[in-house]
Scaffold this motif. Structure first.
Motif, mmCIF file in Angstrom:
data_model
loop_
_atom_site.group_PDB
_atom_site.id
_atom_site.type_symbol
_atom_site.label_atom_id
_atom_site.label_comp_id
_atom_site.label_asym_id
_atom_site.label_seq_id
_atom_site.Cartn_x
_atom_site.Cartn_y
_atom_site.Cartn_z
ATOM 1 N N ASN A 307 0.827 -1.200 0.000
ATOM 2 C CA ASN A 307 0.000 0.000 0.000
ATOM 3 C C ASN A 307 0.866 1.256 0.000
ATOM 4 O O ASN A 307 1.880 1.339 0.702
ATOM 5 N N ILE A 308 0.449 2.249 -0.790
ATOM 6 C CA ILE A 308 1.009 3.598 -0.683
ATOM 7 C C ILE A 308 0.180 4.347 0.356
ATOM 8 O O ILE A 308 -1.049 4.376 0.275
ATOM 9 N N THR A 309 0.845 4.928 1.315
ATOM 10 C CA THR A 309 0.159 5.658 2.371
ATOM 11 C C THR A 309 0.558 7.130 2.317
ATOM 12 O O THR A 309 1.622 7.490 1.825
ATOM 13 N N GLY A 310 -0.343 7.970 2.827
ATOM 14 C CA GLY A 310 -0.079 9.404 2.847
ATOM 15 C C GLY A 310 -1.331 10.155 3.265
ATOM 16 O O GLY A 310 -2.437 9.592 3.319
ATOM 17 N N SER A 311 -1.172 11.442 3.531
ATOM 18 C CA SER A 311 -2.270 12.239 4.075
ATOM 19 C C SER A 311 -3.412 12.410 3.091
ATOM 20 O O SER A 311 -4.558 12.648 3.508
ATOM 21 N N ILE A 312 -3.154 12.309 1.786
ATOM 22 C CA ILE A 312 -4.240 12.530 0.829
ATOM 23 C C ILE A 312 -4.920 11.230 0.413
ATOM 24 O O ILE A 312 -5.875 11.263 -0.361
ATOM 25 N N ILE A 313 -4.460 10.091 0.932
ATOM 26 C CA ILE A 313 -5.150 8.833 0.684
ATOM 27 C C ILE A 313 -6.434 8.819 1.508
ATOM 28 O O ILE A 313 -6.460 9.217 2.667
ATOM 29 N N ASN A 314 -7.522 8.344 0.903
ATOM 30 C CA ASN A 314 -8.830 8.246 1.550
ATOM 31 C C ASN A 314 -9.362 9.602 1.999
ATOM 32 O O ASN A 314 -10.038 9.719 3.024
ATOM 33 N N THR A 315 -9.054 10.633 1.225
ATOM 34 C CA THR A 315 -9.511 11.999 1.513
ATOM 35 C C THR A 315 -10.218 12.557 0.285
ATOM 36 O O THR A 315 -9.711 12.446 -0.832
ATOM 37 N N ASN A 316 -11.396 13.150 0.492
ATOM 38 C CA ASN A 316 -12.104 13.800 -0.611
ATOM 39 C C ASN A 316 -11.364 15.077 -1.003
ATOM 40 O O ASN A 316 -11.167 15.971 -0.176
ATOM 41 N N ILE A 317 -10.970 15.148 -2.265
ATOM 42 C CA ILE A 317 -10.194 16.280 -2.764
ATOM 43 C C ILE A 317 -11.023 17.006 -3.821
ATOM 44 O O ILE A 317 -11.365 16.429 -4.861
ATOM 45 N N PRO A 318 -11.392 18.274 -3.578
ATOM 46 C CA PRO A 318 -12.158 19.020 -4.592
ATOM 47 C C PRO A 318 -11.357 19.139 -5.885
ATOM 48 O O PRO A 318 -10.138 19.302 -5.863
ATOM 49 N N ILE A 319 -12.062 19.074 -7.008
ATOM 50 C CA ILE A 319 -11.402 19.193 -8.302
ATOM 51 C C ILE A 319 -11.928 20.428 -9.032
ATOM 52 O O ILE A 319 -13.037 20.895 -8.780
ATOM 53 N N ASN A 320 -11.111 20.951 -9.908
ATOM 54 C CA ASN A 320 -11.482 22.136 -10.673
ATOM 55 C C ASN A 320 -12.563 21.798 -11.697
ATOM 56 O O ASN A 320 -12.614 20.681 -12.215
ATOM 57 N N TYR A 321 -13.410 22.794 -12.007
ATOM 58 C CA TYR A 321 -14.458 22.597 -13.003
ATOM 59 C C TYR A 321 -14.702 23.903 -13.737
ATOM 60 O O TYR A 321 -14.438 24.987 -13.212
ATOM 61 N N PRO A 322 -15.193 23.835 -14.993
ATOM 62 C CA PRO A 322 -15.390 25.057 -15.771
ATOM 63 C C PRO A 322 -16.532 25.904 -15.227
ATOM 64 O O PRO A 322 -17.554 25.385 -14.762
ATOM 65 N N ALA A 323 -16.353 27.220 -15.303
ATOM 66 C CA ALA A 323 -17.401 28.156 -14.888
ATOM 67 C C ALA A 323 -18.425 28.298 -16.013
ATOM 68 O O ALA A 323 -18.278 27.735 -17.098
ATOM 69 N N VAL A 324 -19.477 29.093 -15.732
ATOM 70 C CA VAL A 324 -20.547 29.286 -16.711
ATOM 71 C C VAL A 324 -19.998 29.800 -18.033
ATOM 72 O O VAL A 324 -20.432 29.382 -19.110
ATOM 73 N N SER A 325 -19.031 30.694 -17.944
ATOM 74 C CA SER A 325 -18.469 31.289 -19.165
ATOM 75 C C SER A 325 -17.477 30.363 -19.853
ATOM 76 O O SER A 325 -16.919 30.719 -20.892
ATOM 77 N N GLU A 326 -17.258 29.160 -19.302
ATOM 78 C CA GLU A 326 -16.244 28.252 -19.841
ATOM 79 C C GLU A 326 -16.846 26.924 -20.306
ATOM 80 O O GLU A 326 -16.164 25.911 -20.341
ATOM 81 N N ILE A 327 -18.122 26.937 -20.653
ATOM 82 C CA ILE A 327 -18.776 25.719 -21.110
ATOM 83 C C ILE A 327 -18.002 25.122 -22.290
ATOM 84 O O ILE A 327 -17.642 25.823 -23.239
ATOM 85 N N GLY A 328 -17.743 23.830 -22.228
ATOM 86 C CA GLY A 328 -16.985 23.151 -23.271
ATOM 87 C C GLY A 328 -15.505 23.062 -22.988
ATOM 88 O O GLY A 328 -14.795 22.319 -23.657
#
Length: 535
Positions: A307-328
């Motif tokens: 197993n690889i262990t670390g603080s970000i394992i088993n942690t919900n990490i927000p991801i970037n997403y396009p804004a209204v003006s960035e559709i597509g």
């Protein structure tokens, strides 16, 4: 072949010469001994590892230092896999009122107006406002028991194309038998649906209709005569959707990233200075989302699963997403585990040949918000293992199997040739910072060893290195191996061979080494053949 097999590349070349040596060997007379050049080659790392045949790219910095990056898409899903528009059904029976029935014989024509609304299923909490339709239809099935001619004009005021509301007119003329039936399908391709009805509602579809009855003298009229209307939405596929698209828990199937340079690892201890493992998320869904590495494992032929262990394992990490003006557009998020936030450096000692991703995700984890998506919106996750070629090898064993070795008959002017002895001469220049002990065993069809290429494993010393682990002077070795007639006959029965290579980095693995583009293996192979020719 692994890049650690570079010092053993000459053996592979030597084996390839076995496959073709008799095709290239031309005995011009019956002299007892001949010298023939077979191989004159110069190999760098890129000559031996072909990135086009693997999911691999090799970067090279200004100094020629190599970094390997293996990659594999470990997950991909389109928003259409989650947000689906279920079929929607309207069923309505329409009759005339008592007053309309009484006035029909007098006025001869009566128009009765009616309307109906329905809402889409919202199993995941969807609150949709607008759809642009790629494909789908409205069924319009009518059944009339009126004994008079009727006409239905049905309008969907919030389904529009070119800003014109969808309207359909259907006539059902009474011909003496009842019911009168009409079945229609309206193609919705290219239409837009305002499910908010001018931003006052969500998920709502409404139609209005006008039923016109034209009196036929002599035919009865009463309250039991009716028009049954069946309509709705069927097979809707959208190009665009907005509103709240719902909450989705994404269970991603396990997937594996292959690190093929270690496929043939058999035993050993390889220490990389700065390996990294990544998940790169490409997101074109305009909705707040998160990704979690539930578990990240490696698999090694030597040590099995870790197993690889670390603080970000088993942690919900927000991801970037396009804004209204960035559709597509697509937004990228990188989750990286390295020696600063995990045990990756330890896990990569010995280096594994697989990284196993076990991940999950959530779309709209925070509840109702405004989202915008197209039918091409998706989440794609790419796994990467970055291996800068800097480290130490205290002991490392690789093996590689060579199949389909053949030994055709030799003839001179149609006469048989008996090989009395064959001496292979190898001149090797090792420009890599790796010490190697190499041996090759010939196997019969059952996998049993029939002989070895060398009487004892051959040692090939590393090139001389400086304090930074860089080769300053290549090492040159000369090897000669003689096969007598009996030994040659023995190995010529083999159909395959296995190479064993035992490696350590310079100075017994105590000094970290780096691999540069300037490092090369130069091999020159010739063969001395003594033979008798039967006339």
């Amino acid at each position: 072949m692994s890049y650690f097999l570079l010092p053993a590349a000459c053996l592979l070349l030597l084996t390839s010469c076995y496959k073709k040596k008799f095709d290239e060997l031309k005995l011009a007379n019956a002299s007892p001994e001949y010298l023939y050049p077979l191989i004159d080659a110069e190999l760098s790392l890129k000559d031996i590892i072909d990135p086009t045949k693997k999911k691999l790219y090799i970067t090279e910095d200004a100094n020629g230092f190599y970094t390997f990056v293996y990659y594999q898409d470990v997950y991909e899903a389109y928003i259409t896999d989650f947000l689906k528009i279920d079929d929607l059904a309207f069923n309505q029976s329409v009759s005339l009122t008592g007053g309309e029935i009484a006035s029909l014989p007098v006025n001869t024509t009566i128009t009765h107006s009616f309307t109906q609304s329905n809402t889409l299923d919202a199993e995941n909490g969807e609150q949709l406002k607008h759809l642009t339709i790629k494909s789908g239809s409205i069924p319009l099935n009518l059944s009339s028991t009126f004994r008079h001619d009727i006409q239905l004009v049905i309008t969907f005021p919030y389904i529009k194309k070119n800003n014109v509301a969808l309207t359909k007119t259907v006539a059902l003329n009474y011909n003496g038998s009842s019911p009168v039936v009409s079945n229609n399908t309206i193609d919705l391709s290219g239409y837009s649906i305002d499910l908010s009805e001018n931003n006052t509602k969500v998920n709502t579809l409404t139609y209005t209709a006008a039923l016109t009855v034209t009196y036929k003298a002599g035919s009865p009229i009463n309250a039991t005569q009716k028009l049954d209307v069946q309509t709705g939405l069927t097979g809707i596929q959208y190009q665009y959707a907005d509103g709240y698209i719902g909450h989705y828990d994404i269970n991603m199937p396990e997937d594996t990233l292959k690190i093929e340079i270690f496929d043939n690892a058999y035993a050993g201890n390889v220490y990389f200075t700065d390996p990294k493992v990544r998940a790169i998320i490409y997101n074109s869904i305009s909705a707040a989302s998160s990704v979690k590495m539930n578990q990240l494992e490696t698999y090694s032929n030597i040590t099995g699963q870790t197993n690889i262990t670390g603080s970000i394992i088993n942690t919900n990490i927000p991801i970037n997403y396009p804004a209204v003006s960035e559709i597509g557009q697509t937004k990228t998020t990188t989750i990286q585990l390295d020696k600063t936030n995990s045990n990756v450096q330890t896990v990569f000692n010995p280096a594994p040949d697989q990284v196993i991703y076990k991940m999950s995700g959530i779309i709209n984890p925070g509840g109702v918000t405004t989202n915008f998506v197209t039918d091409t919106s998706k989440i794609r996750i790419r796994g990467e293992a970055e291996i800068p070629l800097e480290g130490k090898i205290t002991q490392f064993v690789l093996l590689d199997t060579i199949e389909d070795i053949s030994y055709p008959d030799i003839k001179v002017d149609g006469n048989d040739v008996t090989v009395l002895s064959a001496a292979f001469n190898l001149a090797l220049v090792n420009g890599f910072p790796l010490n190697t002990n190499i041996q090759m065993y010939f196997l019969d069809d059952t996998g049993m060893i029939v002989d070895s290429l060398f009487s004892t494993p051959h040692f090939i010393a590393s090139g001389s290195i400086d304090g930074n682990g860089k080769v300053t002077t290549p090492t040159t070795v000369h090897i000669k191996e003689i096969f007598d007639e009996a030994r040659y006959k023995r190995v010529s029965t083999s159909s395959k061979a296995v190479i064993y290579a035992f490696f350590s980095s310079a100075n017994n693995g105590t000094v970290p080494i780096k691999i540069y583009s300037s490092y090369k293996i130069k091999s020159n192979i010739s063969i001395n053949v003594k033979a008798n020719v039967s006339f």
